[in-house]
Design a protein around this motif. Structure first.
Motif, PDB file in Angstrom:
ATOM      1  N   VAL A  37      -8.698   7.072  -2.253  1.00 18.01           N
ATOM      2  CA  VAL A  37      -8.790   8.286  -2.031  1.00 18.01           C
ATOM      3  C   VAL A  37      -8.684   9.463  -2.951  1.00 18.01           C
ATOM      4  O   VAL A  37      -9.200  10.246  -3.413  1.00 18.01           O
ATOM      5  CB  VAL A  37      -7.543   8.717  -1.197  1.00 18.01           C
ATOM      6  CG1 VAL A  37      -7.001  10.159  -1.078  1.00 18.01           C
ATOM      7  CG2 VAL A  37      -7.606   8.052   0.167  1.00 18.01           C
ATOM      8  N   THR A  38      -8.108   8.771  -4.444  1.00 13.24           N
ATOM      9  CA  THR A  38      -7.711   9.583  -5.462  1.00 13.24           C
ATOM     10  C   THR A  38      -8.647   9.797  -6.717  1.00 13.24           C
ATOM     11  O   THR A  38      -8.777  10.533  -7.428  1.00 13.24           O
ATOM     12  CB  THR A  38      -6.079   9.291  -5.805  1.00 13.24           C
ATOM     13  OG1 THR A  38      -6.222   8.079  -6.414  1.00 13.24           O
ATOM     14  CG2 THR A  38      -5.188   9.585  -4.774  1.00 13.24           C
ATOM     15  N   TYR A  56      -5.155   3.937  -1.950  1.00 12.00           N
ATOM     16  CA  TYR A  56      -4.655   5.233  -2.790  1.00 12.00           C
ATOM     17  C   TYR A  56      -5.882   5.424  -3.800  1.00 12.00           C
ATOM     18  O   TYR A  56      -6.251   6.368  -4.118  1.00 12.00           O
ATOM     19  CB  TYR A  56      -3.461   4.752  -3.622  1.00 12.00           C
ATOM     20  CG  TYR A  56      -2.948   5.820  -4.270  1.00 12.00           C
ATOM     21  CD1 TYR A  56      -2.184   6.935  -3.642  1.00 12.00           C
ATOM     22  CD2 TYR A  56      -3.208   6.036  -5.565  1.00 12.00           C
ATOM     23  CE1 TYR A  56      -1.854   8.019  -4.371  1.00 12.00           C
ATOM     24  CE2 TYR A  56      -2.490   7.038  -6.360  1.00 12.00           C
ATOM     25  CZ  TYR A  56      -1.929   8.358  -5.641  1.00 12.00           C
ATOM     26  OH  TYR A  56      -1.495   9.296  -6.456  1.00 12.00           O
ATOM     27  N   TYR A  96       0.869  -1.137  -0.179  1.00  7.92           N
ATOM     28  CA  TYR A  96      -0.019  -0.185   0.016  1.00  7.92           C
ATOM     29  C   TYR A  96       0.621   1.460   0.046  1.00  7.92           C
ATOM     30  O   TYR A  96       0.272   2.418  -0.233  1.00  7.92           O
ATOM     31  CB  TYR A  96      -0.884  -0.157   1.082  1.00  7.92           C
ATOM     32  CG  TYR A  96      -2.204  -1.217   1.154  1.00  7.92           C
ATOM     33  CD1 TYR A  96      -2.528  -1.205  -0.097  1.00  7.92           C
ATOM     34  CD2 TYR A  96      -2.561  -1.762   1.996  1.00  7.92           C
ATOM     35  CE1 TYR A  96      -3.687  -2.166  -0.227  1.00  7.92           C
ATOM     36  CE2 TYR A  96      -3.353  -2.697   1.954  1.00  7.92           C
ATOM     37  CZ  TYR A  96      -4.150  -2.918   0.778  1.00  7.92           C
ATOM     38  OH  TYR A  96      -5.153  -3.947   0.626  1.00  7.92           O
ATOM     39  N   THR A 137      -3.709  12.766   2.533  1.00  7.32           N
ATOM     40  CA  THR A 137      -4.378  12.656   3.738  1.00  7.32           C
ATOM     41  C   THR A 137      -3.749  11.902   4.970  1.00  7.32           C
ATOM     42  O   THR A 137      -3.152  10.583   4.380  1.00  7.32           O
ATOM     43  CB  THR A 137      -5.800  12.345   3.428  1.00  7.32           C
ATOM     44  OG1 THR A 137      -6.652  11.879   4.505  1.00  7.32           O
ATOM     45  CG2 THR A 137      -5.665  10.959   2.561  1.00  7.32           C
ATOM     46  N   THR A 138      -3.834  12.012   6.149  1.00  4.55           N
ATOM     47  CA  THR A 138      -3.551  11.172   7.073  1.00  4.55           C
ATOM     48  C   THR A 138      -4.340  10.799   8.122  1.00  4.55           C
ATOM     49  O   THR A 138      -4.185  10.152   9.124  1.00  4.55           O
ATOM     50  CB  THR A 138      -2.418  11.871   7.971  1.00  4.55           C
ATOM     51  OG1 THR A 138      -2.721  13.308   8.673  1.00  4.55           O
ATOM     52  CG2 THR A 138      -1.022  12.402   7.052  1.00  4.55           C
ATOM     53  N   LEU A 162      -9.112   8.051   6.104  1.00  3.36           N
ATOM     54  CA  LEU A 162      -8.240   8.839   5.194  1.00  3.36           C
ATOM     55  C   LEU A 162      -9.339   9.471   4.368  1.00  3.36           C
ATOM     56  O   LEU A 162      -9.158  10.625   3.998  1.00  3.36           O
ATOM     57  CB  LEU A 162      -7.595   7.690   4.315  1.00  3.36           C
ATOM     58  CG  LEU A 162      -6.170   7.106   4.983  1.00  3.36           C
ATOM     59  CD1 LEU A 162      -5.452   6.201   4.029  1.00  3.36           C
ATOM     60  CD2 LEU A 162      -5.380   8.353   5.524  1.00  3.36           C
ATOM     61  N   PRO A 176       2.081   3.748   2.120  1.00  2.00           N
ATOM     62  CA  PRO A 176       1.408   5.010   2.711  1.00  2.00           C
ATOM     63  C   PRO A 176       2.053   6.139   2.684  1.00  2.00           C
ATOM     64  O   PRO A 176       1.374   7.189   2.465  1.00  2.00           O
ATOM     65  CB  PRO A 176       1.220   4.703   4.422  1.00  2.00           C
ATOM     66  CG  PRO A 176       1.692   3.018   4.571  1.00  2.00           C
ATOM     67  CD  PRO A 176       2.414   2.685   3.188  1.00  2.00           C
ATOM     68  N   TYR A 205     -10.111  13.542   3.735  1.00  2.00           N
ATOM     69  CA  TYR A 205      -9.854  14.066   2.513  1.00  2.00           C
ATOM     70  C   TYR A 205     -10.936  14.673   1.920  1.00  2.00           C
ATOM     71  O   TYR A 205     -10.893  15.781   1.558  1.00  2.00           O
ATOM     72  CB  TYR A 205      -9.181  13.104   1.746  1.00  2.00           C
ATOM     73  CG  TYR A 205      -8.669  13.689   0.568  1.00  2.00           C
ATOM     74  CD1 TYR A 205      -7.473  14.643   0.600  1.00  2.00           C
ATOM     75  CD2 TYR A 205      -9.055  13.129  -0.760  1.00  2.00           C
ATOM     76  CE1 TYR A 205      -7.253  15.215  -0.667  1.00  2.00           C
ATOM     77  CE2 TYR A 205      -8.551  13.693  -1.932  1.00  2.00           C
ATOM     78  CZ  TYR A 205      -7.513  14.556  -1.836  1.00  2.00           C
ATOM     79  OH  TYR A 205      -7.016  15.059  -3.269  1.00  2.00           O
ATOM     80  N   ARG A 219       2.668   7.250  -0.235  1.00  2.00           N
ATOM     81  CA  ARG A 219       1.995   8.024  -1.305  1.00  2.00           C
ATOM     82  C   ARG A 219       0.650   8.713  -1.007  1.00  2.00           C
ATOM     83  O   ARG A 219       0.321   9.740  -1.597  1.00  2.00           O
ATOM     84  CB  ARG A 219       1.592   7.066  -2.464  1.00  2.00           C
ATOM     85  CG  ARG A 219       2.755   6.320  -3.067  1.00  2.00           C
ATOM     86  CD  ARG A 219       2.079   5.051  -3.676  1.00  2.00           C
ATOM     87  NE  ARG A 219       1.383   5.635  -5.232  1.00  2.00           N
ATOM     88  CZ  ARG A 219       0.424   5.080  -5.760  1.00  2.00           C
ATOM     89  NH1 ARG A 219       0.107   3.650  -5.640  1.00  2.00           N
ATOM     90  NH2 ARG A 219       0.088   5.431  -6.913  1.00  2.00           N
ATOM     91  N   LEU A 220       0.013   8.570   0.127  1.00  2.00           N
ATOM     92  CA  LEU A 220      -1.023   8.957   0.754  1.00  2.00           C
ATOM     93  C   LEU A 220      -0.750  10.233   1.522  1.00  2.00           C
ATOM     94  O   LEU A 220      -1.656  11.133   1.892  1.00  2.00           O
ATOM     95  CB  LEU A 220      -1.947   7.734   1.420  1.00  2.00           C
ATOM     96  CG  LEU A 220      -2.607   6.775   0.637  1.00  2.00           C
ATOM     97  CD1 LEU A 220      -3.282   5.834   1.368  1.00  2.00           C
ATOM     98  CD2 LEU A 220      -3.905   7.521  -0.063  1.00  2.00           C
ATOM     99  N   THR A 273      -8.556   3.218   5.779  1.00  2.00           N
ATOM    100  CA  THR A 273      -9.151   3.771   4.310  1.00  2.00           C
ATOM    101  C   THR A 273     -10.361   4.616   4.555  1.00  2.00           C
ATOM    102  O   THR A 273     -10.321   5.824   4.079  1.00  2.00           O
ATOM    103  CB  THR A 273      -9.335   2.769   3.613  1.00  2.00           C
ATOM    104  OG1 THR A 273      -8.074   1.836   3.301  1.00  2.00           O
ATOM    105  CG2 THR A 273      -9.639   3.370   2.079  1.00  2.00           C
TER     106      THR A 273
END
Length: 407
Positions: free
Chosen positions: A332-333, A329, A58, A67-68, A288, A60, A292, A62-63, A285
């Motif tokens: 989120v994106t 990912y 995963y 967002t955290t 996140l 992280p 976000y 990249r995230l 997830t």
């Protein structure tokens, strides 16, 4: 099955994998008493420096720029969460203890809840590669069980089904945005069903384990089998369904749940397995996403998580994999997919009226959605104005238009 013998079972396997260090009892917050010490202290374990395979999958990092999970509260209804672990310090709120009234949920005699919480919110530390997928989320511990599986047999105390339902309601009433349920009941209970509905109607994301009894005929697991709950199965490092992970229509998706590294109480790390440990990857997830995209409802968060899974290996979309393999990912994106639909209704008993804390949380989310709509409208009007100017000004220049001047 009689309701009097329905008990929540922690959906983790192999007691040998559930041993960890336990330090001195942690003092409860003001107004709460010190919880009694664990009857059987867990064996100490050492920190692990290597990067665990789910983290390699995963990535992280990249995230993190996006967002955290900051500002999002994830309730962990489990065996408690030890806030003394260096990677959980400052991330665990004062919760509640339904096994030993008066506690704040910070005592973990099984190591299970601490491990689950660490997958969600463990902070990065020098010299340790492991950290949580949503490292700035807040953990709200709700202690309901200290069961372990020893040589195939369950041992340890746990609450009744009615108390488990109360734990879900308590988490909702104390502003949980996401509820992690790494716990399985193998009987439909009306109070638990009602508590699930209570959470769904109050815009809370519910994520639950589908259980580890595939070799015992896949008995129907609750609350994973209730409408409005994301049911999570387990895969191994090869992407294939873990042999213990149950199959059935209640599996919505799968996530890492075999040979998973987690934090142990007080210090160190341990390797564990079970659908219990797949659940927090999905709950993280959701955290996140809620950080976000705060304008998204719980139903929209769930729809997005399921719509952005990776394809399962082989034939894939059977009862063992659900829609596929979690991809945080993409969740989120990516912005595609149809209009999110409301979760399926949950037949339940009449619910209590929400308390002021719940109403306040709903008002905050409504405000966030209104702000997003206003911002979208402003952007749209600006875009139209730019287009009109791009068309009108050149035409005016060609026709030698001039500004009106006073007579």
């Amino acid at each position: 099955m009689s309701r009097s013998i329905v008990r929540p079972v922690l959906a983790g396997l192999a007691a040998a994998l559930l041993t960890a260090a336990t330090g001195p009892a942690v003092a409860a917050s003001a107004g709460r008493r010190m919880a009694p010490a664990c009857a059987t202290p867990l064996a100490p374990v050492r920190p692990v420096e290597a990067t665990p395979w789910p983290q390699q999958r995963y990535d992280p990092a990249r995230l993190t720029p996006l967002t955290t999970g900051a500002g999002v509260t994830v309730a962990v209804v489990d065996s408690g969460v030890d806030r003394a672990h260096p990677q959980l310090t400052g991330r665990v709120l004062a919760g509640t203890d339904l096994l030993d009234p008066g506690g704040d949920g910070s005592r973990d005699c099984a190591g299970h809840g601490t491990g689950v919480a660490s997958i969600i919110a463990a902070a990065p530390r020098p010299g340790v590669a492991f950290h949580g997928l949503a490292p700035e989320a807040r953990i709200l511990p709700v202690r309901v069980s200290e069961q372990q599986v020893v040589q195939g047999r369950e041992s340890g105390r746990t609450v009744s089904a009615d108390e488990f339902a109360s734990a879900i309601r308590w988490a909702v009433d104390h502003e949980a945005d996401v509820v992690n349920l790494s716990v399985v009941l193998y009987a439909d209970d009306p109070e638990v069903r009602s508590a699930v509905r209570y959470a769904v109607e109050r815009d809370v994301v519910l994520v639950a384990a589908v259980g580890n009894l595939h070799d015992s005929g896949d008995p129907r697991p609750f609350p994973a089998a209730y409408d409005g709950v994301l049911g999570v199965g387990a895969i191994g490092a090869d992407g294939a369904r873990a042999t213990f992970s149950q199959t059935g229509s209640y599996v919505d998706l799968v996530a890492p749940g075999s040979a998973v590294l987690v934090a142990a109480p007080a210090q160190g790390h341990q390797q564990v397995e079970g659908t219990s440990y797949a659940v927090p990857f999905v709950a993280a997830t959701a955290a996140l996403l809620r950080a976000y995209r705060p304008e998204l409802t719980a139903a929209e968060v769930v729809e997005r998580i399921v719509a952005t899974v990776d394809p399962a290996p082989g034939t894939g979309h059977g009862g063992g994999y659900g829609a596929g393999v979690l991809n945080p990912y993409r969740a989120v994106t990516e912005t595609g997919g149809g209009r999110p639909t409301a979760p399926r209704p949950v037949a339940a008993l009449a619910d209590d009226r929400p308390d002021p804390a719940v109403l306040a949380r709903q008002a905050r989310r409504a405000t966030a959605r209104d702000r997003a709509l206003v911002a979208g409208g402003v952007i749209g009007v600006t875009a139209v104005a730019v287009v009109l100017l791009a068309v009108v000004l050149p035409r005016g220049a060609r026709r030698r238009w001039r500004p009106a001047e006073p007579a």
